[in-house]
Structures are given as C-alpha cells and as structure tokens.
Design a protein around this motif. Structure first.
Motif, PDB file in Angstrom:
ATOM      1  N   LYS A  97       0.855  -1.273   0.176  1.00 23.18           N
ATOM      2  CA  LYS A  97      -0.091   0.233   0.002  1.00 23.18           C
ATOM      3  C   LYS A  97       0.832   1.413  -0.037  1.00 23.18           C
ATOM      4  CE  LYS A  97      -2.068  -1.232   4.071  1.00 23.18           C
ATOM      5  NZ  LYS A  97      -1.246  -2.469   4.362  1.00 23.18           N
ATOM      6  N   GLU A  98       2.066   1.169   0.387  1.00 23.39           N
ATOM      7  CA  GLU A  98       3.053   2.252   0.380  1.00 23.39           C
ATOM      8  C   GLU A  98       3.641   2.608  -0.910  1.00 23.39           C
ATOM      9  OE1 GLU A  98       5.848   2.480   3.945  1.00 23.39           O
ATOM     10  OE2 GLU A  98       4.970   0.328   4.201  1.00 23.39           O
ATOM     11  N   ILE A  99       3.621   1.799  -1.860  1.00 24.17           N
ATOM     12  CA  ILE A  99       4.128   2.112  -3.270  1.00 24.17           C
ATOM     13  C   ILE A  99       3.155   2.222  -4.393  1.00 24.17           C
ATOM     14  CG2 ILE A  99       6.100   0.673  -2.740  1.00 24.17           C
ATOM     15  CD1 ILE A  99       5.020  -1.345  -4.704  1.00 24.17           C
ATOM     16  N   VAL A 100       1.731   1.991  -3.862  1.00 23.25           N
ATOM     17  CA  VAL A 100       0.671   2.081  -4.994  1.00 23.25           C
ATOM     18  C   VAL A 100       0.512   3.285  -5.553  1.00 23.25           C
ATOM     19  CG1 VAL A 100      -1.896   2.147  -5.517  1.00 23.25           C
ATOM     20  CG2 VAL A 100      -0.634   0.468  -4.089  1.00 23.25           C
ATOM     21  N   ALA A 101       0.515   4.585  -4.710  1.00 27.10           N
ATOM     22  CA  ALA A 101       0.576   6.019  -5.514  1.00 27.10           C
ATOM     23  C   ALA A 101       1.776   6.196  -6.187  1.00 27.10           C
ATOM     24  CB  ALA A 101       0.320   6.948  -4.262  1.00 27.10           C
ATOM     25  N   LEU A 102       2.897   5.980  -5.754  1.00 27.80           N
ATOM     26  CA  LEU A 102       4.326   5.983  -6.537  1.00 27.80           C
ATOM     27  C   LEU A 102       3.971   5.419  -7.888  1.00 27.80           C
ATOM     28  CD1 LEU A 102       7.170   6.751  -6.886  1.00 27.80           C
ATOM     29  CD2 LEU A 102       7.567   4.714  -5.469  1.00 27.80           C
ATOM     30  N   VAL A 103       3.816   4.190  -8.137  1.00 26.02           N
ATOM     31  CA  VAL A 103       3.643   3.234  -9.395  1.00 26.02           C
ATOM     32  C   VAL A 103       2.563   4.196 -10.133  1.00 26.02           C
ATOM     33  CG1 VAL A 103       2.809   1.323 -10.420  1.00 26.02           C
ATOM     34  CG2 VAL A 103       4.279   1.198  -8.443  1.00 26.02           C
ATOM     35  N   CYS A 104       1.387   4.473  -9.466  1.00 21.41           N
ATOM     36  CA  CYS A 104       0.448   5.203 -10.417  1.00 21.41           C
ATOM     37  C   CYS A 104       1.353   6.548 -10.894  1.00 21.41           C
ATOM     38  CB  CYS A 104      -0.787   5.627  -9.585  1.00 21.41           C
ATOM     39  SG  CYS A 104      -1.766   4.075  -9.133  1.00 21.41           S
ATOM     40  N   LEU A 105       1.954   7.063 -10.283  1.00 24.72           N
ATOM     41  CA  LEU A 105       2.706   8.555 -10.678  1.00 24.72           C
ATOM     42  C   LEU A 105       3.799   8.174 -11.704  1.00 24.72           C
ATOM     43  CD1 LEU A 105       2.520  11.542 -10.189  1.00 24.72           C
ATOM     44  CD2 LEU A 105       4.139  11.152  -8.556  1.00 24.72           C
ATOM     45  N   LEU A 106       4.445   7.084 -11.615  1.00 23.18           N
ATOM     46  CA  LEU A 106       5.637   6.574 -12.651  1.00 23.18           C
ATOM     47  C   LEU A 106       4.668   6.353 -13.727  1.00 23.18           C
ATOM     48  CD1 LEU A 106       7.588   4.570 -10.225  1.00 23.18           C
ATOM     49  CD2 LEU A 106       8.324   6.573 -11.162  1.00 23.18           C
ATOM     50  N   LYS A 107       3.678   5.573 -13.707  1.00 26.37           N
ATOM     51  CA  LYS A 107       3.105   5.120 -15.004  1.00 26.37           C
ATOM     52  C   LYS A 107       2.371   6.282 -15.716  1.00 26.37           C
ATOM     53  CE  LYS A 107       1.555   1.717 -17.868  1.00 26.37           C
ATOM     54  NZ  LYS A 107       1.858   0.325 -17.823  1.00 26.37           N
ATOM     55  N   ASN A 108       1.808   7.002 -14.913  1.00 25.95           N
ATOM     56  CA  ASN A 108       0.695   8.044 -15.753  1.00 25.95           C
ATOM     57  C   ASN A 108       1.391   9.429 -14.984  1.00 25.95           C
ATOM     58  OD1 ASN A 108      -0.708   9.743 -16.837  1.00 25.95           O
ATOM     59  ND2 ASN A 108      -2.786   8.888 -16.244  1.00 25.95           N
ATOM     60  N   PRO A 109       2.352  10.004 -15.858  1.00 25.88           N
ATOM     61  CA  PRO A 109       3.006  11.390 -15.241  1.00 25.88           C
ATOM     62  C   PRO A 109       1.900  12.402 -15.334  1.00 25.88           C
ATOM     63  CG  PRO A 109       4.461  10.270 -16.755  1.00 25.88           C
ATOM     64  CD  PRO A 109       3.396   9.498 -16.793  1.00 25.88           C
ATOM     65  N   GLY A 110       0.895  12.237 -16.011  1.00 28.88           N
ATOM     66  CA  GLY A 110      -0.277  13.142 -16.165  1.00 28.88           C
ATOM     67  C   GLY A 110      -0.832  13.276 -14.682  1.00 28.88           C
ATOM     68  N   LEU A 111      -0.897  12.273 -13.649  1.00 31.05           N
ATOM     69  CA  LEU A 111      -1.364  12.545 -12.617  1.00 31.05           C
ATOM     70  C   LEU A 111      -0.630  13.469 -11.663  1.00 31.05           C
ATOM     71  CD1 LEU A 111      -1.863   8.642 -11.958  1.00 31.05           C
ATOM     72  CD2 LEU A 111      -3.671  10.244 -12.513  1.00 31.05           C
ATOM     73  N   ARG A 112       0.269  14.055 -12.211  1.00 29.78           N
ATOM     74  CA  ARG A 112       1.050  15.170 -11.260  1.00 29.78           C
ATOM     75  C   ARG A 112       0.109  16.391 -11.124  1.00 29.78           C
ATOM     76  NH1 ARG A 112       5.976  15.218 -15.359  1.00 29.78           N
ATOM     77  NH2 ARG A 112       4.505  16.248 -16.409  1.00 29.78           N
ATOM     78  N   SER A 113      -0.986  16.580 -12.062  1.00 25.53           N
ATOM     79  CA  SER A 113      -1.796  17.846 -11.981  1.00 25.53           C
ATOM     80  C   SER A 113      -3.003  17.526 -10.963  1.00 25.53           C
ATOM     81  CB  SER A 113      -2.059  18.218 -13.216  1.00 25.53           C
ATOM     82  OG  SER A 113      -2.672  17.281 -13.847  1.00 25.53           O
ATOM     83  N   ARG A 114      -3.220  16.051 -10.678  1.00 20.71           N
ATOM     84  CA  ARG A 114      -4.287  15.746 -10.009  1.00 20.71           C
ATOM     85  C   ARG A 114      -4.077  15.535  -8.485  1.00 20.71           C
ATOM     86  NH1 ARG A 114      -7.796  11.182 -13.130  1.00 20.71           N
ATOM     87  NH2 ARG A 114      -8.635  11.210 -11.000  1.00 20.71           N
ATOM     88  N   LYS A 115      -5.007  15.675  -7.561  1.00 17.35           N
ATOM     89  CA  LYS A 115      -4.980  15.523  -6.210  1.00 17.35           C
ATOM     90  C   LYS A 115      -5.343  14.163  -5.870  1.00 17.35           C
ATOM     91  CE  LYS A 115      -5.171  20.215  -4.737  1.00 17.35           C
ATOM     92  NZ  LYS A 115      -5.882  21.170  -3.916  1.00 17.35           N
ATOM     93  N   ARG A 116      -6.389  13.745  -6.297  1.00 14.10           N
ATOM     94  CA  ARG A 116      -6.774  12.277  -6.098  1.00 14.10           C
ATOM     95  C   ARG A 116      -7.200  11.454  -7.303  1.00 14.10           C
ATOM     96  NH1 ARG A 116      -8.936  16.304  -2.942  1.00 14.10           N
ATOM     97  NH2 ARG A 116      -9.008  15.942  -1.050  1.00 14.10           N
ATOM     98  N   LEU A 117      -6.884   9.984  -7.081  1.00 15.51           N
ATOM     99  CA  LEU A 117      -7.328   9.165  -7.935  1.00 15.51           C
ATOM    100  C   LEU A 117      -8.121   8.010  -7.024  1.00 15.51           C
ATOM    101  CD1 LEU A 117      -7.002   7.738 -10.883  1.00 15.51           C
ATOM    102  CD2 LEU A 117      -4.781   6.701  -9.821  1.00 15.51           C
ATOM    103  N   TYR A 118      -9.178   7.501  -7.742  1.00 17.47           N
ATOM    104  CA  TYR A 118     -10.009   6.525  -7.112  1.00 17.47           C
ATOM    105  C   TYR A 118     -10.004   5.317  -8.184  1.00 17.47           C
ATOM    106  CZ  TYR A 118     -14.024   3.920  -5.769  1.00 17.47           C
ATOM    107  OH  TYR A 118     -14.705   2.839  -5.438  1.00 17.47           O
TER     108      TYR A 118
END
Length: 139
Positions: A73-94
């Motif tokens: 659970k500690e790496i999930v957000a990191l992996v999402c950010l690595l995979k989709n750099p466009g998430l840098r502009s978002r605050k939340r992902l569900y």
C-alpha cells in the motif's frame, strides 16, 4: 521532480453506515517547479490480497532491503505516478476496477523500485529525472 514521501494505510470506519473499511489510501508527496503536491490514491482493499496476480511480489512487505520494510500500500501511489505522469496535476485518484488497478503495474520495472524507496528512507527524497527509467521498454 523530487519525490519526498510515499505512504499507505487502511481506512477505518468513522461511522457505522460508511464503507471506509473496504478501502486503502496510498499517497506520494513530491515537489515540482517549487510547488509541493500530494497524490492520494484510494483503492479497494481487496487488491492488496491479489497483488501477486499483477506484480512479482508474493506477500507483504514487498520490499525488504537494508533493514527497511515497505508494504504494498506504500508504493501504489508512486507506481501510479510513474506509470501516468499526467497524474502530477491531480490530487486524487480512485480505482475500483481490478483491470484498471492492474494496468498501472503493467511494465513497471520492479527491480528499480527499491532505488526510490531506499532514497526516500535514507536521504529524505529522490530526484526523479524521468518516469521512463522505471517503465520496462520493449526490446
């Protein structure tokens, strides 16, 4: 981009009629262009039980190196950010779809992930030059 922190935790019920206890939250905090941001990823807790289906990890902790233990659970957000750099502009992902969740982990270079985690724990940050360094490239 400077990655400052990765953390994850299980949500707990605040009221008896809510469903928080079915979800986990993973967060990655980073600094980009002098601005600190945090991406919060909320996902179905069940995915923690089946991560071996779409990662090489078999159990928690998923990374154990130099006395440091890191849970999935500690790496999930990191992996999402690595995979989709466009998430840098978002605050939340569900994420509530197993297929969508697994897609974030597809082609991630899991051998390089400890490099980020160790830097975060030992140096309080990791300078990410390019997310592509952590994505498997076709041969």
């Amino acid at each position: 981009m400077l990655i400052k922190e990765c953390k994850g935790f299980e949500l707990e019920k605040e009221k008896s009629n809510t469903s928080e206890d079915f979800f986990n939250r993973s967060e990655v905090t980073f600094v980009e262009n002098g601005e600190e941001k945090t991406l919060h990823v909320l996902y179905v807790r069940y995915f923690d039980q089946i991560f071996s289906e779409f990662t090489p990890y078999q159990q928690d902790p998923v990374i154990v190196k130099e006395g440091i233990e890191v849970n999935f659970k500690e790496i999930v957000a990191l992996v999402c950010l690595l995979k989709n750099p466009g998430l840098r502009s978002r605050k939340r992902l569900y994420i509530n779809s197993k297929q969508d969740f697994a897609a974030y982990f597809q082609d991630i270079n899991f051998n390089k992930l400890p490099e980020i985690i160790l830097a975060l724990k030992q140096n309080n940050g990791f300078e990410l030059r390019s997310p592509l360094e952590f994505i498997m490239q076709p041969q």
